[in-house]
Design an enzyme around this catalytic site. Structure first.
Site, PDB file in Angstrom:
ATOM      1  N   ASP A  10      59.859  -0.843  64.916  1.00  0.00           N
ATOM      2  CA  ASP A  10      60.101  -1.007  63.477  1.00  0.00           C
ATOM      3  C   ASP A  10      61.098  -2.108  63.151  1.00  0.00           C
ATOM      4  O   ASP A  10      61.154  -2.576  62.021  1.00  0.00           O
ATOM      5  CB  ASP A  10      60.602   0.310  62.875  1.00  0.00           C
ATOM      6  CG  ASP A  10      62.024   0.631  63.325  1.00  0.00           C
ATOM      7  OD1 ASP A  10      62.288   0.565  64.549  1.00  0.00           O
ATOM      8  OD2 ASP A  10      62.872   0.932  62.473  1.00  0.00           O
ATOM      9  N   ASP A  60      61.908  -6.025  67.415  1.00  0.00           N
ATOM     10  CA  ASP A  60      60.698  -5.531  68.067  1.00  0.00           C
ATOM     11  C   ASP A  60      59.521  -6.491  67.902  1.00  0.00           C
ATOM     12  O   ASP A  60      58.500  -6.340  68.574  1.00  0.00           O
ATOM     13  CB  ASP A  60      60.298  -4.160  67.501  1.00  0.00           C
ATOM     14  CG  ASP A  60      61.295  -3.075  67.875  1.00  0.00           C
ATOM     15  OD1 ASP A  60      61.855  -3.163  68.978  1.00  0.00           O
ATOM     16  OD2 ASP A  60      61.512  -2.160  67.065  1.00  0.00           O
ATOM     17  N   ASP A  81      59.835   2.097  70.704  1.00  0.00           N
ATOM     18  CA  ASP A  81      61.260   1.979  70.428  1.00  0.00           C
ATOM     19  C   ASP A  81      61.790   3.376  70.127  1.00  0.00           C
ATOM     20  O   ASP A  81      61.010   4.320  69.935  1.00  0.00           O
ATOM     21  CB  ASP A  81      61.439   1.038  69.227  1.00  0.00           C
ATOM     22  CG  ASP A  81      62.900   0.787  68.913  1.00  0.00           C
ATOM     23  OD1 ASP A  81      63.709   0.735  69.856  1.00  0.00           O
ATOM     24  OD2 ASP A  81      63.228   0.661  67.726  1.00  0.00           O
TER      25      ASP A  81
END
Length: 682
Positions: free
Chosen positions: A576, A580, A384
């Protein structure tokens, strides 16, 4: 589909039976019947150390080491004395029954505990244990008159067991040192007076007083204006971390300067450190494939060598003209000693356990040794952007609104709406606008995942999010979103496009280094983000990331990872946020940023990085590679040496002394090799 272990394992045992050589114990309970240790000395050591509530170091004291070696020292002194009287200074009285009794007395301190363990194993149905092998091999040597060799085999075996215990104890201490970071008592302010109470009895909302040098017992919010903390227990980094009023502080942090006041926000059992401890406690419950194979192999291998030993002893009777039972029994006994699988069933779990310990010291938590193996061979790292490669701390850059709207009035209602979100964008808007106005009433507040927020103000619809949100509600706008580099928050009020707010996030210090290290490991890096494509590609170009995709919904991230896996390539995903969690779950290894990361992502992940530093990603992979390398070195060493000496023993070319080296010597070499990883710097 990999198994995600969620059970709260209260205690694990640290033992050396054939089936389970390495276990962690983090409680104070005694060994169960199914978890006996290799010898009574070891059993006593475990019980003594585990029941000592004040011994937080969990390392073996000098006195305990001496006690553990004492039986071997007694046997060694008496054995050397016997050998001297046998060969160098012969004594007329040292013959016949006197000599036999002498060596029996020499044998008992080291042999009796092993024989007891063999009997207990047989009672539990485990006939072909290493204790049984050593017992029949040495008793057999006594039966054919090889007294010094019989004692020597058991003596070196006992010494090897003590060294194994010390090695395991060291690995155990590296993990259990985390327990030191969670104090049992805290100082609470009640009725304007301080009171020392048990940490688990403190309620959410109470105020803790933390003096300089003290460790925080519960998670909370800093009430004092400012305080500096040592966070090494949580992050592996000794660099002080300064917190301001209102910021979150965690159990295990050490106050460095002035007295600090902390408002408790989380129960003792739910603190971040408690969750870390739970992860570590559960870590060895998920075994690596190599470890599982060795355990199964030992169960098949040991009975086979027992029957082969019988064959070596008896079958030559039908084929050898000058067959002598004593000679072939001696060869069979050598074969049994060599075949003991100590080196494999001790050193391999210890190698994985050492890898988990080395990682935890660097602020990386593996939930199982199987993930060390998987990460060692990972081919793709997908990550990410926000909070992973960037700080996740946004700041408003500019506000571009249509002049027909009152800029400040719109910002006020946007600020109130964003107070319903925990996204870093909301924090940036709060910092820019100020405290939300409680006088403004919002109705029908709704978060549209991957798009933004919706609400009704004074009967008019308010939309705040990305431009996909505008498209979803058919809001017309006259700008090209792709022409704006920064993250853009679009605003619509009463079905009319008001304008946008640009927000920028800074790249983490070690992000560039992370990508370089991953490329050196021949790992391809892909960035997936829900942020706009222009921002994602800008960050990717700055860092040298191979591929980058923006404007993705959670399901889009999942599909991208599925596409990579469909090519037969292994994937580790690093994230995080709550969004996700699905993609972390489907990856081969899910890695969560544990500092800023959401509880859902941390719970789903296989590896947790406690300090949010992306450079820990290649470090985790390197630790996995080193662990796997050491494990396979031990397997090759054990099988190689044993195979050679087994052949020599069966052919009558090896004595008991070579057998001792092939068993205990190789086991010790493998153990010393396994503990190397605990000393490595990554």
């Amino acid at each position: 589909m990999k198994h995600k272990h969620k059970d709260n394992v209260q205690h694990k045992q640290l033992c050396c039976t054939q089936e389970e050589k390495i276990h962690i114990q983090t409680g104070t309970k005694h060994l169960s019947q199914d978890e006996d240790c290799c010898s009574s000395q070891k059993n006593k050591h475990h019980k003594d150390s585990d029941n000592d509530e004040h011994d937080h170091s969990h390392s073996v004291s000098t006195d305990n080491v001496f006690k553990m070696f004492l039986p071997a020292i007694i046997s060694l002194v008496l054995l050397l004395t016997g050998i001297v009287m046998d060969y160098w200074l012969p004594q007329t009285w040292f013959t016949n029954w006197v000599r036999v009794v002498w060596y029996v007395v020499v044998y008992l301190p080291v042999g009796l505990p092993v024989i007891k363990e063999a009997i207990q194993s047989i009672r539990k149905g485990d006939v072909f244990s290493e204790f049984f092998l050593m017992s029949i091999a040495t008793i057999g040597a006594f039966a054919i008159g090889e007294y010094p060799e019989a004692v020597a085999v058991m003596l070196f075996y006992a010494i090897g067991e003590v060294f194994q215990t010390l090695a395991v104890s060291r690995a155990k201490a590296n993990i259990k040192s985390l327990l030191d970071q969670r104090p049992d008592q805290v100082t609470v302010l009640r009725n304007n007076e301080t009171e020392i109470v048990k940490a688990e009895s403190v309620s959410i909302g109470e105020i803790i007083q933390l003096k300089p040098g003290e460790k925080l017992g519960l998670d909370g919010e800093l009430v004092s204006n400012m305080a500096s903390f040592n966070t090494s227990a949580l992050t592996g980094e000794s660099k002080p971390d300064t917190k301001n009023k209102g910021e979150t502080v965690w159990a295990g942090m050490i106050n460095l300067n002035s007295v600090a006041l902390i408002k408790v926000t989380t129960a003792y059992t739910d603190s971040k450190l408690s969750k870390i401890l739970e992860l570590v406690q559960n870590a060895t419950s998920q075994k690596a494939p190599t470890e599982l194979f060795i355990r199964k192999f030992a169960k098949i291998y040991t009975p086979i060598v027992v029957f082969l030993a019988l064959a070596i002893c008896l079958i030559p009777y039908f084929f050898v003209a000058d067959y002598q039972f004593k000679e072939w029994l001696y060869r069979a006994l050598i074969f049994l000693v060599i075949s003991c699988p100590c080196a494999l069933v001790i050193s391999i779990p210890l190698g994985y356990f050492g890898g988990i310990g080395a990682a935890s010291r660097n602020g990386i938590l593996f939930k199982g040794s199987n993930f060390l193996d998987t990460l060692a061979s990972i081919q793709n790292v997908v990550m990410d952007k926000t909070g992973t490669m960037t700080e996740g701390v946004f700041k408003v850059q500019e506000v571009v609104f249509d002049t027909t709207f009152d800029k400040y009035e719109i910002l006020k209602i946007v600020n109130v709406l964003e107070s319903h979100s925990t996204h870093p964008v909301a924090t940036a808007i709060h910092e820019y606008v100020g405290k939300p106005d409680n006088q403004i009433r919002l109705d029908g507040v709704e978060e549209i995942v991957g798009h933004g927020l919706k609400a009704t103000v004074n009967g008019k619809k308010l939309l705040v999010g990305n431009f996909k949100l505008m498209d979803k509600f058919e809001i017309q706008y006259n700008i090209d979103p792709n022409s704006i580099v920064y993250t853009t928050i679009a605003v619509a009020y009463d079905n009319i496009f008001v304008g946008y707010i640009t927000i920028a996030d800074s790249i983490k210090e070690d992000a560039k280094q992370t990508i370089n290290l991953l490329h050196k490991l021949n790992i391809k890096v892909t960035m997936l983000s829900g942020d706009k494509s222009t921002v994602v590609k800008y960050v990717a170009n700055q860092l040298g990331i191979d591929q980058a995709f923006g404007d993705l919904l959670p399901e889009d991230k999942v599909n991208r990872v599925k596409d990579i896996k469909a090519q037969g390539k292994s994937v580790a995903f690093v994230g995080d946020g709550v969004n996700d969690a699905p993609v972390v779950a489907i990856s081969d290894v899910g890695i969560a940023m544990g500092g800023l990361g959401s509880d859902a992502t941390i719970e789903t992940a296989d590896v947790v990085i406690q300090d949010d530093m992306p450079s820990k990603i290649p470090m985790a992979i390197t630790i996995g590679k080193q662990t796997k390398k050491i494990v396979w070195q031990n397997i090759s060493l054990a099988f190689g040496v044993k195979a050679i000496v087994l052949v020599l023993g069966a052919g009558g070319l090896a004595t008991m002394w070579e057998a001792v080296f092939a068993d205990v010597g190789v086991a010790l070499l493998a153990i010393f090799n396994a503990v190397r990883i605990q000393r490595m710097k990554f």
